[in-house]
Design a protein around this motif. Sequence first.
Motif, PDB file in Angstrom:
ATOM      1  N   ALA A  16     -61.127  60.146  -2.068  1.00  0.00           N
ATOM      2  CA  ALA A  16     -60.075  60.052  -3.087  1.00  0.00           C
ATOM      3  C   ALA A  16     -58.958  59.118  -2.632  1.00  0.00           C
ATOM      4  O   ALA A  16     -58.486  58.267  -3.407  1.00  0.00           O
ATOM      5  CB  ALA A  16     -59.523  61.437  -3.399  1.00  0.00           C
ATOM      6  N   SER A  35     -59.760  55.447  -3.000  1.00  0.00           N
ATOM      7  CA  SER A  35     -59.772  54.900  -4.359  1.00  0.00           C
ATOM      8  C   SER A  35     -58.395  54.933  -5.015  1.00  0.00           C
ATOM      9  O   SER A  35     -58.207  54.369  -6.097  1.00  0.00           O
ATOM     10  CB  SER A  35     -60.768  55.681  -5.230  1.00  0.00           C
ATOM     11  N   ALA A  36     -57.424  55.560  -4.358  1.00  0.00           N
ATOM     12  CA  ALA A  36     -56.113  55.780  -4.983  1.00  0.00           C
ATOM     13  C   ALA A  36     -55.423  54.484  -5.400  1.00  0.00           C
ATOM     14  O   ALA A  36     -54.809  54.401  -6.471  1.00  0.00           O
ATOM     15  CB  ALA A  36     -55.212  56.572  -4.039  1.00  0.00           C
ATOM     16  N   LEU A  75     -67.148  58.956  -6.610  1.00  0.00           N
ATOM     17  CA  LEU A  75     -66.088  58.833  -7.604  1.00  0.00           C
ATOM     18  C   LEU A  75     -66.675  59.177  -8.960  1.00  0.00           C
ATOM     19  O   LEU A  75     -67.273  58.341  -9.626  1.00  0.00           O
ATOM     20  CB  LEU A  75     -65.497  57.422  -7.603  1.00  0.00           C
ATOM     21  N   THR A 125     -61.060  56.267 -13.602  1.00  0.00           N
ATOM     22  CA  THR A 125     -60.178  55.761 -12.540  1.00  0.00           C
ATOM     23  C   THR A 125     -59.629  54.390 -12.916  1.00  0.00           C
ATOM     24  O   THR A 125     -58.425  54.138 -12.814  1.00  0.00           O
ATOM     25  CB  THR A 125     -60.948  55.665 -11.216  1.00  0.00           C
ATOM     26  N   THR A 159     -63.490  63.082  -6.788  1.00  0.00           N
ATOM     27  CA  THR A 159     -64.521  62.856  -5.775  1.00  0.00           C
ATOM     28  C   THR A 159     -65.213  64.190  -5.558  1.00  0.00           C
ATOM     29  O   THR A 159     -64.552  65.222  -5.429  1.00  0.00           O
ATOM     30  CB  THR A 159     -63.919  62.329  -4.462  1.00  0.00           C
ATOM     31  N   VAL A 201     -58.431  62.702  -8.417  1.00  0.00           N
ATOM     32  CA  VAL A 201     -58.003  61.313  -8.289  1.00  0.00           C
ATOM     33  C   VAL A 201     -56.974  60.986  -9.370  1.00  0.00           C
ATOM     34  O   VAL A 201     -55.845  60.601  -9.068  1.00  0.00           O
ATOM     35  CB  VAL A 201     -59.203  60.346  -8.371  1.00  0.00           C
ATOM     36  N   THR A 241     -52.902  64.712  -1.761  1.00  0.00           N
ATOM     37  CA  THR A 241     -54.068  65.060  -2.572  1.00  0.00           C
ATOM     38  C   THR A 241     -54.174  66.580  -2.694  1.00  0.00           C
ATOM     39  O   THR A 241     -53.612  67.326  -1.896  1.00  0.00           O
ATOM     40  CB  THR A 241     -55.370  64.546  -1.929  1.00  0.00           C
TER      41      THR A 241
END
Length: 327
Positions: free
Chosen positions: A25, A28-29, A95, A101, A110, A282, A300
């Motif tokens: 996560a 990909s943030a 993801l 996203t 995730t 996410v 998170t």
Amino acid sequence: MTAAKIDFNDRLLSLGLARVAEQAALASASLVGRGDEKAADQAAVNAMREQLNLLDIAGVVVIGEGERDEAPMLFIGEEVGTGNGPGVDIALDPLEGTTLTAKDMPNALTVIAMGPRGSMLHAPDVYMDKLAVGPGYPDGVVNLDMSPRERVEALAKVKNCTPADITVCILERPRHEAMIAEVRETGAAIRLITDGDVAGVMHCAESEETGIDMYMGQGGAPEGVLAAAALKCMGGQIFGRLLFRNDDERGRAAKAGITDLDRIYTRDEMVTADVIFAATGVTGGSLLPRIKREPGWVETTTLLMRSKTGSVRRMSYRTPTWPHAEA
């Protein structure tokens, strides 16, 4: 010592699995809302693979990014972990909701599940017809042989309410137009989702929070196994039947060892032993909050569950965004 001789200790492995979901996560943030699905997915894949390879397991990815020739990493059949630990099956979606996203829409997660070797259905990358309800209902209160109308009416009868009090979650796709029309004819409400049907199924298990009573429709078979792992921990029923559009897809089933192409799988047939399951939010949604960013920090929230004990943890993880020691 060989992997087969080491017991699957879900308690000891659970925190490590939470870290795997968290790091995917976090990776990909920075790509939330940036419009690049592939980059967001690749960042999550890289981070998840790196973290899995730190775990003392002899893991095999049984639900992953696709066949070996389609996915360079976390492909079906890939071996992960140090090799110094129990043999485990791993189902993952680094993801779940790449489009969500990229567009900064709700419910991107995730997701990863782990169980003893041989415990998870090796579902080929085809469609699956799915039907799910939450815990507390008689076994088989609904089934895949019922029409959408019959499912709504059966659930309403057991809940001692009218169909108008039922909310059904359905993936918004042209293939579901007739199903959507039939459900609406009963008076039931529909929560349409654009992506992320693992989260859609999980919503059924927390209906008081999410307002969703039932999930139905066709989506990816790998996601069906992941959803079954989640419900194994949360409680609830899920049924899945593989759908094949051509000989290539039937060949994928044969390669996965599936011979009965019309079989309806229950939750405990898709996931046959106790598992652990982790999901990190996410973009946020009904299940988990989004990744929170502030100057110098990121936070998170992870859902960590064990089917053996029925335990459900919601874990917050706050870390500096500058280079720092491993958590």
